[in-house]
Design an enzyme around this catalytic site. Structure first.
Site, PDB file in Angstrom:
ATOM      1  N   CYS A  83       0.815  -1.225   0.000  1.00  0.00           N
ATOM      2  CA  CYS A  83       0.000   0.000   0.000  1.00  0.00           C
ATOM      3  C   CYS A  83       0.846   1.271   0.000  1.00  0.00           C
ATOM      4  CB  CYS A  83      -0.927   0.003   1.201  1.00  0.00           C
ATOM      5  SG  CYS A  83      -1.872  -1.524   1.380  1.00  0.00           S
ATOM      6  N   HIS A 372      -9.058   2.892  -2.198  1.00  0.00           N
ATOM      7  CA  HIS A 372      -7.676   2.474  -1.956  1.00  0.00           C
ATOM      8  C   HIS A 372      -7.158   1.547  -3.062  1.00  0.00           C
ATOM      9  CE1 HIS A 372      -4.053   1.058  -0.222  1.00  0.00           C
ATOM     10  NE2 HIS A 372      -4.539   0.040   0.464  1.00  0.00           N
ATOM     11  N   CYS A 403       0.212   2.742   6.196  1.00  0.00           N
ATOM     12  CA  CYS A 403       0.565   1.389   6.618  1.00  0.00           C
ATOM     13  C   CYS A 403       0.623   0.491   5.392  1.00  0.00           C
ATOM     14  CB  CYS A 403      -0.450   0.846   7.611  1.00  0.00           C
ATOM     15  SG  CYS A 403      -2.146   0.801   6.976  1.00  0.00           S
TER      16      CYS A 403
END
Length: 417
Positions: A83, A372, A403
């Site tokens: 990510c 996302h 994160c």
């Protein structure tokens, strides 16, 4: 070394996977973004990422140079950190800018989570390839008779290879470990949607979002959501214990999209016409062995280390942009980072950070409401933070935190100039 700056980049609207962008791959999503950015200035190099591998693309950054019809003499390389992919791309670019006649970098990433490549097992693939070399017709015949056992199937979604658990399953452990309630998670999700909708209404995203395939705005933020509606959603990851608190409403959705960002020094910004920009002061990367804490808790180590290094407290930061993989992960990371014992034992920091200012977090929404797409999130959140902070008084600071799967996290300290 000269100062390094971040300037907001363009991105596609973010949409839920399996929807409007399902017919596009990551390269197709990236091309119009890179082309529009390249029309503003020629970058000295390009850094791009994609987390979910496309077997037909070996270096998405270099392919993007050609797909976007940029100058083919621009060097380009791909990067990946789950990510944090386009976030680490920005850190890599910052280390290159100001050296070797490099002054301006185009950084970004894209994900089409609508598509998950399904591969053959190693033994099956080897057998088929050997057949193709000797007898292509026989190889094709073999392919028509493959069984389920010949494929590597994603039977547990986006499960971590080492643990066998998905990020959601790990974050259920995190929520239980830190005592994060369902009500607090839903409240954080509602704030995210309210922020994103308010941002859309006031035109905050107008110069950040590039219309793509007939869509001109993020389609995930929900104007009609409420605590009552969020409370009715069933658990999404722990469906059997009766104690699951993560739902589709307080977890980021599977998303398709591409995003970009400029990284440059003063000379590079001149080339862009001196756009809004913020100083990239410092960064921190943390990694941890995930266990009872969960897999997304590295920012709780990185944030205190970065603040302590600069003798800053929570209240010294005017803006917090925190990636919302899950509401529980955001709440747990800040709860842990706010605990002096945790800071000493896990982050190795003995420094009073004071009270955390929740009212300064994600004013224009975050990943829970905007979406996302793994590799695009870093560029999205850094661009969003850069635009927000550029409107603050000179010297104001921001922390950006993302994160990442595998027990890692990236954090940046930015400053208004």
């Amino acid at each position: 070394m000269s100062d390094i700056y971040l300037s907001p980049g363009l991105r596609t609207p973010f949409v839920k996977s399996g929807g409007a962008y399902a017919k596009h791959n990551a390269l197709a999503l990236s091309a119009p973004v890179a082309k529009a950015m390249g029309a503003k200035a020629r970058p000295d190099f390009l850094v791009w990422g994609e987390v979910i591998p496309d077997p037909t693309i070996t270096n998405i950054a270099r392919d993007l140079i050609f797909e976007a019809r940029l100058d083919p003499t621009i060097p380009a390389f791909s990067t990946v950190l789950a990510c944090s992919t386009s976030f680490i791309g920005a850190i890599q670019a910052a280390g290159m800018v100001g050296r070797g006649n490099m002054h301006l970098a185009l950084v970004g990433g894209a994900e089409t989570m609508s598509h998950v490549p399904i591969s053959l097992t190693m033994q099956t693939a080897d057998n088929v390839l050997k057949q193709f070399a000797a007898d292509p017709a026989a190889a094709l015949e073999t392919l028509t008779h493959l069984s389920v056992g010949d494929y590597n199937l994603p039977t547990n979604g986006w499960a971590n290879k080492q643990s066998g658990h998905s990020q959601g399953e790990h974050t259920e452990d995190t929520a239980k470990h830190y005592g994060i309630s369902r009500a607090d998670q839903d409240s954080r999700a509602l704030l995210s949607h309210q922020g994103a909708i308010a941002g859309q209404d006031k035109g905050f995203f107008a110069d950040l979002v590039l219309p793509f395939d007939g869509i001109d705005h993020d389609t995930i933020p929900r104007r009609d959501t409420s605590l009552e509606k969020l409370a009715k959603l069933p658990p999404a990851f722990d469906r059997t214990s009766g104690k699951g608190t993560l739902t589709a409403g307080n977890s980021s959705p599977l998303t398709d999209g591409a995003a970009s960002l400029w990284v440059g020094d003063a000379e590079g910004l001149k080339r862009l016409g001196n756009p809004p920009a913020v100083k990239f002061v410092d960064w921190e990367i943390a990694a941890m062995l995930y266990g009872e804490e969960g897999i997304l808790m590295a920012p709780a180590r990185a944030i205190p280390r970065l603040l302590a290094r600069h003798k800053l407290r929570f209240s010294d930061i005017a803006l917090w942009e925190i990636h919302e993989a899950f509401a529980a992960q955001v709440l747990s990371n800040i709860k842990a980072a706010s605990d002096p014992a945790y800071r000493r034992e896990k982050a190795g920091v003995d420094f009073d950070l004071g009270e955390f200012p929740w009212e300064r977090v994600n004013p224009n929404g975050g990943s829970l409401s905007i979406g996302h797409p793994f590799a695009a999130t870093g560029a999205r959140i850094l661009s969003q933070a850069a635009k927000e902070l550029a409107g603050f008084p000179k010297g104001s600071r921001a922390i950006v935190s993302v994160c990442a799967d595998g027990g890692q996290g990236t954090v940046a300290l930015l400053e208004a100039v």
